[in-house]
Scaffold this motif. Structure first.
Motif, PDB file in Angstrom:
ATOM      1  N   GLY A 125       0.819  -1.202   0.000  1.00 27.55           N
ATOM      2  CA  GLY A 125       0.000   0.000   0.000  1.00 27.55           C
ATOM      3  C   GLY A 125       0.856   1.256   0.000  1.00 27.55           C
ATOM      4  N   ASP A 126       0.275   2.384  -0.416  1.00 25.32           N
ATOM      5  CA  ASP A 126       1.027   3.640  -0.506  1.00 25.32           C
ATOM      6  C   ASP A 126       1.595   4.066   0.836  1.00 25.32           C
ATOM      7  N   GLU A 127       0.888   3.794   1.910  1.00 27.98           N
ATOM      8  CA  GLU A 127       1.353   4.138   3.255  1.00 27.98           C
ATOM      9  C   GLU A 127       1.702   2.886   4.047  1.00 27.98           C
ATOM     10  N   GLY A 128       1.931   1.789   3.339  1.00 23.73           N
ATOM     11  CA  GLY A 128       2.190   0.535   4.016  1.00 23.73           C
ATOM     12  C   GLY A 128       3.643   0.107   3.929  1.00 23.73           C
ATOM     13  N   PHE A 129       3.883  -1.091   3.410  1.00 22.99           N
ATOM     14  CA  PHE A 129       5.239  -1.623   3.391  1.00 22.99           C
ATOM     15  C   PHE A 129       5.395  -2.575   2.221  1.00 22.99           C
ATOM     16  N   ALA A 130       6.640  -2.888   1.891  1.00 24.73           N
ATOM     17  CA  ALA A 130       6.959  -3.837   0.828  1.00 24.73           C
ATOM     18  C   ALA A 130       8.038  -4.779   1.326  1.00 24.73           C
ATOM     19  N   THR A 131       7.910  -6.059   0.996  1.00 21.81           N
ATOM     20  CA  THR A 131       8.961  -7.003   1.364  1.00 21.81           C
ATOM     21  C   THR A 131      10.187  -6.766   0.487  1.00 21.81           C
ATOM     22  N   ALA A 132      11.355  -6.758   1.074  1.00 22.75           N
ATOM     23  CA  ALA A 132      12.590  -6.641   0.296  1.00 22.75           C
ATOM     24  C   ALA A 132      12.855  -7.958  -0.419  1.00 22.75           C
ATOM     25  N   THR A 133      13.145  -7.882  -1.706  1.00 23.89           N
ATOM     26  CA  THR A 133      13.500  -9.077  -2.456  1.00 23.89           C
ATOM     27  C   THR A 133      14.724  -9.733  -1.833  1.00 23.89           C
ATOM     28  N   TYR A 134      14.659 -11.048  -1.670  1.00 18.77           N
ATOM     29  CA  TYR A 134      15.673 -11.872  -1.002  1.00 18.77           C
ATOM     30  C   TYR A 134      15.600 -11.775   0.515  1.00 18.77           C
ATOM     31  N   SER A 135      14.512 -11.192   1.047  1.00 20.55           N
ATOM     32  CA  SER A 135      14.341 -11.183   2.498  1.00 20.55           C
ATOM     33  C   SER A 135      14.343 -12.601   3.051  1.00 20.55           C
ATOM     34  N   GLY A 136      14.808 -12.728   4.279  1.00 20.47           N
ATOM     35  CA  GLY A 136      14.630 -13.975   4.993  1.00 20.47           C
ATOM     36  C   GLY A 136      13.202 -14.102   5.476  1.00 20.47           C
ATOM     37  N   ALA A 137      12.884 -15.253   6.049  1.00 27.93           N
ATOM     38  CA  ALA A 137      11.547 -15.502   6.573  1.00 27.93           C
ATOM     39  C   ALA A 137      11.578 -15.501   8.092  1.00 27.93           C
ATOM     40  N   GLY A 138      10.421 -15.220   8.685  1.00 30.74           N
ATOM     41  CA  GLY A 138      10.330 -15.273  10.130  1.00 30.74           C
ATOM     42  C   GLY A 138       9.229 -14.372  10.653  1.00 30.74           C
ATOM     43  N   GLU A 139       8.968 -14.493  11.944  1.00 28.38           N
ATOM     44  CA  GLU A 139       7.965 -13.666  12.616  1.00 28.38           C
ATOM     45  C   GLU A 139       8.551 -13.171  13.924  1.00 28.38           C
ATOM     46  N   THR A 140       8.337 -11.880  14.212  1.00 28.46           N
ATOM     47  CA  THR A 140       8.868 -11.304  15.438  1.00 28.46           C
ATOM     48  C   THR A 140       7.911 -10.242  15.957  1.00 28.46           C
ATOM     49  N   THR A 141       7.848 -10.098  17.255  1.00 31.47           N
ATOM     50  CA  THR A 141       7.170  -8.983  17.909  1.00 31.47           C
ATOM     51  C   THR A 141       8.194  -8.307  18.802  1.00 31.47           C
ATOM     52  N   ALA A 142       8.512  -7.053  18.478  1.00 32.66           N
ATOM     53  CA  ALA A 142       9.624  -6.394  19.177  1.00 32.66           C
ATOM     54  C   ALA A 142       9.550  -4.895  18.971  1.00 32.66           C
ATOM     55  N   ILE A 143      10.387  -4.178  19.721  1.00 34.57           N
ATOM     56  CA  ILE A 143      10.493  -2.720  19.586  1.00 34.57           C
ATOM     57  C   ILE A 143      11.292  -2.388  18.337  1.00 34.57           C
ATOM     58  N   ALA A 144      10.845  -1.362  17.592  1.00 35.93           N
ATOM     59  CA  ALA A 144      11.601  -0.840  16.449  1.00 35.93           C
ATOM     60  C   ALA A 144      12.686   0.088  16.988  1.00 35.93           C
ATOM     61  N   GLU A 145      13.956  -0.287  16.824  1.00 30.52           N
ATOM     62  CA  GLU A 145      15.058   0.477  17.393  1.00 30.52           C
ATOM     63  C   GLU A 145      15.833   1.209  16.293  1.00 30.52           C
ATOM     64  N   PRO A 146      15.823   2.559  16.291  1.00 31.31           N
ATOM     65  CA  PRO A 146      16.548   3.327  15.269  1.00 31.31           C
ATOM     66  C   PRO A 146      18.055   3.085  15.354  1.00 31.31           C
ATOM     67  N   VAL A 147      18.695   3.056  14.184  1.00 27.54           N
ATOM     68  CA  VAL A 147      20.135   2.810  14.102  1.00 27.54           C
ATOM     69  C   VAL A 147      20.774   3.934  13.282  1.00 27.54           C
ATOM     70  N   ASP A 148      21.407   4.901  13.976  1.00 27.09           N
ATOM     71  CA  ASP A 148      22.177   5.961  13.326  1.00 27.09           C
ATOM     72  C   ASP A 148      21.387   6.672  12.229  1.00 27.09           C
ATOM     73  N   VAL A 149      20.133   7.018  12.532  1.00 25.46           N
ATOM     74  CA  VAL A 149      19.280   7.644  11.516  1.00 25.46           C
ATOM     75  C   VAL A 149      19.382   9.167  11.587  1.00 25.46           C
ATOM     76  N   THR A 150      18.957   9.831  10.500  1.00 26.23           N
ATOM     77  CA  THR A 150      18.958  11.290  10.439  1.00 26.23           C
ATOM     78  C   THR A 150      17.546  11.767  10.158  1.00 26.23           C
ATOM     79  N   VAL A 151      16.877  12.277  11.204  1.00 27.30           N
ATOM     80  CA  VAL A 151      15.512  12.798  11.115  1.00 27.30           C
ATOM     81  C   VAL A 151      15.454  14.113  11.857  1.00 27.30           C
ATOM     82  N   PRO A 152      15.057  15.221  11.187  1.00 32.68           N
ATOM     83  CA  PRO A 152      14.690  15.329   9.767  1.00 32.68           C
ATOM     84  C   PRO A 152      15.852  14.940   8.850  1.00 32.68           C
ATOM     85  N   ALA A 153      15.538  14.673   7.592  1.00 37.23           N
ATOM     86  CA  ALA A 153      16.544  14.215   6.643  1.00 37.23           C
ATOM     87  C   ALA A 153      17.579  15.288   6.377  1.00 37.23           C
ATOM     88  N   ALA A 154      18.789  14.862   6.058  1.00 35.74           N
ATOM     89  CA  ALA A 154      19.844  15.792   5.661  1.00 35.74           C
ATOM     90  C   ALA A 154      19.471  16.466   4.349  1.00 35.74           C
TER      91      ALA A 154
END
Length: 523
Positions: A125-154
């Motif tokens: 969906g336009d505001e949803g998500f897309a699977t990355a080609t060659y993604s692995g498989a699995g299921e997880t429930t966890a916190i989304a942890e930012p890694v060295d991100v820049t927000v607002p964008a550079a």
């Protein structure tokens, strides 16, 4: 309009009453030939003869799980049938096998927000998500942890190094979902570093500058990451940066190598330096037998080729084929034109330079059909074909006009196997009776049928069976195909112009992605 004339002179002389426009086309570098009697082949090729091959394709599908998908037993049974018939008819037949990689979502992937509030996000969906080609498989429930991100964008695009170094994950909580940002390094590096740091999943969000805000359609480039990897928009990723969010992520996917093949069947006579490649794809989607798409084009070419043999057109260049005709049944078209791409991109330079033109026939029996001719001169669409394509378009239109049948242009939109040919400068053309698009009121008035309904309501569906064929349309388009093949096979075509400049030499190593139903997304 000035008078036209069919190419029917037994002495190979074109009538002087030919229209001025047609005469100019025939005098152009695209064509240096003269008239030919086409009546014998057109009389021999019948809708009933073509339909007999469709009955075989239907039986093959029925005996092999209901489809003829490009790597299936049904497909290879179809190859056996066509190759045997062509060999017995005197053609020089080879089967060109090729590997391809399929990444498949076996069930719909899922992304749900658990906290701080519940929410669900739409796959593709336009505001949803897309699977990355060659993604692995699995299921997880966890916190989304930012890694060295820049927000607002550079200010500068492609500047974020999020997830590019192992050190970015210092202090990362094992078991969390790594939230990384699109930027300077490959998606594979980001995902591999996250997995090494103990992440249970990876979300790649867009970088945020103009043109880099939508859902990321990521590919990892190769297999090797064992955890789920998805792409999301900049806005969604930024929201997870601003507010600690618990997510449930599930990807049920596989990556595997498969094999398909092309049948190449050459006339035993004819100038090889003026080769006409005539093609149709032989595979179906995996949800049905593919009798219209594209059993119809495959069966039409098979019947034309067999009747050419029966009429003695393979016996002598004086009375039959003067230019080599290579009949081709492509594999894995439904996976993204893979068979025709493999053929074109892997030709040796000397072989490539011999190809004078390509004709393509993909769906010629649609139940609510129209008579579409590929727009070689670009007069009705954005893209013209390479030099010579305009003449091929004229040749089909001239035939239909002589028969008192209307025809309309259809664009070279890249959805069928002419694509690799025109992309590499080879003149092309062909016929099409329509797929999932809806017939207009104007088209219904011209071609008959029902306005407001699809040309083929069973397109890419299990109901694309023998009952999905319009016999009148199948006969008209098969006759037009026979006519054009005949004219181009027996006329003294010009030697093809050099086309090596800018030629593509290999197929990129990209995976073909299917959705959870097995439908290829690329087409």
């Amino acid at each position: 309009m000035t008078n036209r004339v069919r190419l029917k002179s037994a002495t190979h002389v074109r009538s002087a009453s030919l229209s001025t426009a047609a005469a100019l086309l025939l005098a152009s570098p695209a064509f240096a030939g003269v008239g030919v009697d086409t009546s014998a082949l057109n009389d021999a090729v019948t809708a009933e003869g073509v339909y007999a091959h469709l009955e075989v394709f239907q039986q093959i599908a029925d005996d092999n799980g209901g489809n003829r998908e490009a790597s299936s037993e049904g497909f290879f049974a179809s190859i056996d049938y066509v190759a045997r018939e062509m060999t017995l008819a005197g053609y020089q037949v080879s089967v060109q096998l090729f590997p391809y990689v399929v990444f498949e979502n076996r069930t719909p992937p899922e992304l749900d927000q658990i906290a701080p509030v519940a929410a669900s996000y739409e796959f593709n969906g336009d505001e949803g998500f897309a699977t990355a080609t060659y993604s692995g498989a699995g299921e997880t429930t966890a916190i989304a942890e930012p890694v060295d991100v820049t927000v607002p964008a550079a200010a500068d695009a492609n500047s974020s190094t999020s997830g590019c170094e192992e050190s970015d994950f210092a202090g990362f909580t094992a078991g969390n979902i790594a939230l990384v940002q699109r930027g300077t390094c490959s998606f594979f590096i980001k995902a591999a570093n996250a997995e090494a740091a103990g992440a249970s999943g990876v979300m790649i969000f867009n970088e945020g500058q103009e043109g880099r805000t939508d859902v990321v359609g990521a590919t990892l480039g190769e297999a090797g990451v064992g955890i789920p990897v998805i792409g999301i928009s900049h806005a969604l990723g930024a929201s997870f940066v601003e507010t600690e969010t618990t997510l449930r992520l599930k990807v049920d996917a596989i990556t595997e190598e498969r094999v398909s093949g092309n049948i190449l069947a050459d006339t035993p006579i004819g100038k090889p330096e003026k080769t006409l490649v005539v093609g149709a794809h032989l595979d179906s989607v995996d949800v049905g037998p593919g009798i219209n798409d594209n059993g119809s084009g495959s069966a039409a070419l098979l019947e034309i080729a067999l009747q050419m043999s029966n009429l003695g057109m393979l016996d002598s260049e004086e009375t039959g084929v003067r230019n080599r005709v290579r009949f081709a049944w492509w594999g894995a078209e439904e996976a993204g034109l893979l068979g025709s791409e493999y053929y074109v991109y892997n030709l040796e330079d000397s072989q490539f330079e011999q190809i004078a033109a390509n004709l393509n026939f993909d769906m010629v029996g649609s139940p609510n059909y129209a008579r579409f001719v590929y727009d070689g001169d670009g007069s009705a669409s954005e893209q013209a074909g390479p030099e010579g394509s305009a003449f091929i378009e004229w040749l089909f239109n001239d035939y239909f006009m002589d028969q008192g049948l209307a025809a309309a242009p259809t664009a070279f939109d890249g959805r069928s196997d002419y694509g690799p040919f025109i992309e590499n400068g080879i003149p092309a053309g062909g016929l099409f009776t329509g797929a999932e698009d809806v017939k207009t009121e104007e088209e219904a008035a011209i071609f008959g049928g029902v306005a407001g309904e699809a040309y083929d309501a069973c397109y890419h569906d299990e109901c694309d069976t023998l009952e999905n064929i319009n016999m009148q349309g199948l006969g008209e388009m098969s006759d037009a195909a026979a006519y054009a093949i005949n004219v181009l096979a027996v006329n003294d075509l010009p030697t093809p112009a050099a086309k090596l400049l800018g030629r593509k030499l290999s197929v990129a190593n990209t995976a073909i992605t299917l959705d959870h139903s097995g439908e290829f997304l690329k087409k």
